[in-house]
Design an enzyme around this catalytic site. Structure first.
Site, PDB file in Angstrom:
ATOM      1  N   GLY A   1       0.730  -1.159   0.068  1.00 17.29           N
ATOM      2  CA  GLY A   1       0.089   0.002  -0.187  1.00 17.29           C
ATOM      3  C   GLY A   1       0.823   1.330   0.082  1.00 17.29           C
ATOM      4  O   GLY A   1       1.901   1.357   0.711  1.00 17.29           O
TER       5      GLY A   1
ATOM      6  N   GLN B   1       3.111   9.882   0.950  1.00 13.52           N
ATOM      7  CA  GLN B   1       4.410   9.264   1.023  1.00 13.52           C
ATOM      8  C   GLN B   1       5.339   9.740  -0.084  1.00 13.52           C
ATOM      9  O   GLN B   1       6.515   9.610  -0.161  1.00 13.52           O
ATOM     10  CB  GLN B   1       4.327   7.949   1.090  1.00 13.52           C
ATOM     11  CG  GLN B   1       3.581   7.444   2.407  1.00 13.52           C
ATOM     12  CD  GLN B   1       3.123   5.906   2.454  1.00 13.52           C
ATOM     13  OE1 GLN B   1       2.405   5.537   1.887  1.00 13.52           O
ATOM     14  NE2 GLN B   1       4.261   5.160   2.937  1.00 13.52           N
TER      15      GLN B   1
ATOM     16  N   CYS C   1       5.635   0.042   7.080  1.00 12.80           N
ATOM     17  CA  CYS C   1       5.172   1.086   6.286  1.00 12.80           C
ATOM     18  C   CYS C   1       6.511   1.306   5.430  1.00 12.80           C
ATOM     19  O   CYS C   1       7.488   1.165   5.883  1.00 12.80           O
ATOM     20  CB  CYS C   1       5.025   2.243   7.029  1.00 12.80           C
ATOM     21  SG  CYS C   1       4.447   3.600   5.977  1.00 12.80           S
ATOM     22  N   LEU C   2       6.028   1.649   4.144  1.00 17.61           N
ATOM     23  CA  LEU C   2       7.508   2.078   3.141  1.00 17.61           C
ATOM     24  C   LEU C   2       7.830   3.201   3.640  1.00 17.61           C
ATOM     25  O   LEU C   2       9.392   3.425   3.443  1.00 17.61           O
ATOM     26  CB  LEU C   2       6.821   2.125   1.782  1.00 17.61           C
ATOM     27  CG  LEU C   2       6.489   0.985   0.962  1.00 17.61           C
ATOM     28  CD1 LEU C   2       5.533   1.131  -0.143  1.00 17.61           C
ATOM     29  CD2 LEU C   2       7.749   0.034   0.652  1.00 17.61           C
TER      30      LEU C   2
ATOM     31  N   HIS D   1      -4.841   1.769   7.550  1.00 15.00           N
ATOM     32  CA  HIS D   1      -3.453   2.470   7.423  1.00 15.00           C
ATOM     33  C   HIS D   1      -3.129   3.484   6.307  1.00 15.00           C
ATOM     34  O   HIS D   1      -2.532   4.644   6.822  1.00 15.00           O
ATOM     35  CB  HIS D   1      -2.441   1.174   7.425  1.00 15.00           C
ATOM     36  CG  HIS D   1      -0.955   1.513   7.255  1.00 15.00           C
ATOM     37  ND1 HIS D   1      -0.131   1.143   7.944  1.00 15.00           N
ATOM     38  CD2 HIS D   1      -0.452   2.458   6.279  1.00 15.00           C
ATOM     39  CE1 HIS D   1       1.030   1.812   7.772  1.00 15.00           C
ATOM     40  NE2 HIS D   1       1.027   2.431   6.495  1.00 15.00           N
ATOM     41  N   GLU D   2      -3.747   3.371   5.278  1.00 11.48           N
ATOM     42  CA  GLU D   2      -3.462   4.370   4.112  1.00 11.48           C
ATOM     43  C   GLU D   2      -4.310   5.607   4.274  1.00 11.48           C
ATOM     44  O   GLU D   2      -3.760   6.598   4.164  1.00 11.48           O
ATOM     45  CB  GLU D   2      -3.487   3.662   2.641  1.00 11.48           C
ATOM     46  CG  GLU D   2      -2.829   2.425   2.385  1.00 11.48           C
ATOM     47  CD  GLU D   2      -1.174   2.644   2.764  1.00 11.48           C
ATOM     48  OE1 GLU D   2      -0.951   3.730   2.377  1.00 11.48           O
ATOM     49  OE2 GLU D   2      -0.461   1.691   2.903  1.00 11.48           O
TER      50      GLU D   2
ATOM     51  N   HIS E   1      -2.450   7.970   6.722  1.00 14.24           N
ATOM     52  CA  HIS E   1      -1.413   8.541   5.855  1.00 14.24           C
ATOM     53  C   HIS E   1      -2.199   9.945   5.266  1.00 14.24           C
ATOM     54  O   HIS E   1      -1.444  10.939   5.373  1.00 14.24           O
ATOM     55  CB  HIS E   1      -1.008   7.921   4.714  1.00 14.24           C
ATOM     56  CG  HIS E   1       0.050   6.880   5.067  1.00 14.24           C
ATOM     57  ND1 HIS E   1       1.319   7.381   5.647  1.00 14.24           N
ATOM     58  CD2 HIS E   1       0.343   5.680   5.204  1.00 14.24           C
ATOM     59  CE1 HIS E   1       2.121   6.375   5.956  1.00 14.24           C
ATOM     60  NE2 HIS E   1       1.621   5.497   5.311  1.00 14.24           N
TER      61      HIS E   1
HETATM   62  C1  QAP Z   1       0.896  -0.864   4.875  1.00 17.21           C
HETATM   63  O1  QAP Z   1       3.045  -1.197   4.039  1.00 17.21           O
HETATM   64  C2  QAP Z   1       0.581  -2.031   5.713  1.00 17.21           C
HETATM   65  O2  QAP Z   1       9.750  -2.081   6.379  1.00 17.21           O
HETATM   66  C3  QAP Z   1       1.749  -1.047   3.853  1.00 17.21           C
HETATM   67  O3  QAP Z   1      11.752  -2.572   4.746  1.00 17.21           O
HETATM   68  C4  QAP Z   1       1.687  -3.022   6.064  1.00 17.21           C
HETATM   69  O4  QAP Z   1       3.679  -2.057   1.932  1.00 17.21           O
HETATM   70  C5  QAP Z   1      -0.696  -2.432   6.410  1.00 17.21           C
HETATM   71  C6  QAP Z   1       7.779  -2.350   3.453  1.00 17.21           C
HETATM   72  C7  QAP Z   1       1.436  -4.223   6.656  1.00 17.21           C
HETATM   73  C8  QAP Z   1      -0.801  -3.419   7.029  1.00 17.21           C
HETATM   74  C9  QAP Z   1       0.149  -4.417   7.057  1.00 17.21           C
HETATM   75  C10 QAP Z   1       8.127  -2.371   4.825  1.00 17.21           C
HETATM   76  C11 QAP Z   1       8.793  -2.509   2.380  1.00 17.21           C
HETATM   77  C12 QAP Z   1       6.551  -2.335   3.028  1.00 17.21           C
HETATM   78  C13 QAP Z   1       9.352  -2.213   5.029  1.00 17.21           C
HETATM   79  C14 QAP Z   1       4.001  -1.717   3.128  1.00 17.21           C
HETATM   80  C15 QAP Z   1      10.644  -2.461   4.281  1.00 17.21           C
HETATM   81  C16 QAP Z   1      10.047  -2.882   2.909  1.00 17.21           C
HETATM   82  C17 QAP Z   1       5.291  -1.819   3.630  1.00 17.21           C
HETATM   83 CO    CO Z   2       2.380   3.551   5.502  1.00 19.70          CO
END
Ligand code: QAP
Ligand code: CO
Length: 167
Positions: A46, A51, A91-92, A133-134, A137
């Site tokens: 997401g 972001q 989170c990215l 979550h999004e 943001h």
């Molecule tokens: C939000 O997050 C989310 O730490 C989206 O090193 C995540 O795409 C909602 C990511 C989990 C619910 C559950 C994170 C990539 C990606 C990192 C993401 C990383 C590389 C996170």
């Molecule tokens: Co995020």
């Protein structure tokens, strides 16, 4: 299509509240395409426009294994319901950190798609968590805001240091 730069916590620009999209035009469709490309490249499930330093209410999500089920939400409005559920979130914009966050099980979304057409969607499970979550943001809120002050301070310190090294 182009890859966009993802802001990293504690960048203050992540706190900017996103404004509604007035018209889903070519520029917005290009933004959506670039956000999808950036999310798939990362890889992530997401991404919200804040972001990538665009203060507009645009979200892309794909929780599928095959990475072939993109969801696009423009000007989303959500209602949450059901019991609390705890999920390990990342989170990215907070790379390398995953922590449990409690949200609600169900979400009902009203939004516009990439063509500007209104749609509604009911979700549960990971898709529901990701939508919540999004949408946070878009209001300048991050999952680390739900953690203890101590945990958030540690994450801030580690990410500030790694950004200094890279700079
Ligand atoms: C939000 O997050 C989310 O730490 C989206 O090193 C995540 O795409 C909602 C990511 C989990 C619910 C559950 C994170 C990539 C990606 C990192 C993401 C990383 C590389 C996170
Ligand atoms: Co995020």
């Amino acid at each position: 299509m182009s890859l966009l730069n993802i802001l990293t916590f504690p960048d203050p620009r992540l706190r900017t509240k996103a404004k509604p999209v007035a018209a889903v035009d070519g520029a917005i469709r290009t933004l959506v395409d670039d956000m999808l490309e950036t999310m798939y490249d990362a890889p992530g499930i997401g991404l919200a426009a804040n972001q990538v330093n665009v203060a507009k209410q645009v979200i892309v999500i794909d929780i599928s294994e095959a990475r072939d089920e993109p969801h696009v939400f423009i000007n989303p409005r959500i209602e949450v319901r059901g019991p609390p559920v705890e999920t390990d979130e990342g989170c990215l914009s907070v790379p390398g950190f995953y922590e449990p966050v409690t949200r609600r099980e169900h979400v009902q979304v009203e939004a516009l798609d990439q063509q500007g057409k209104p749609f509604s969607l009911e979700a549960e499970g990971l898709l529901s968590v990701c939508i919540q979550h999004e949408c946070d943001h878009l209001e300048g809120k991050l999952f680390v805001d739900y953690l203890s002050n101590l945990k958030r301070a540690r994450i801030r310190q580690k990410l500030s240091k790694s950004q200094r090294v890279r700079a």
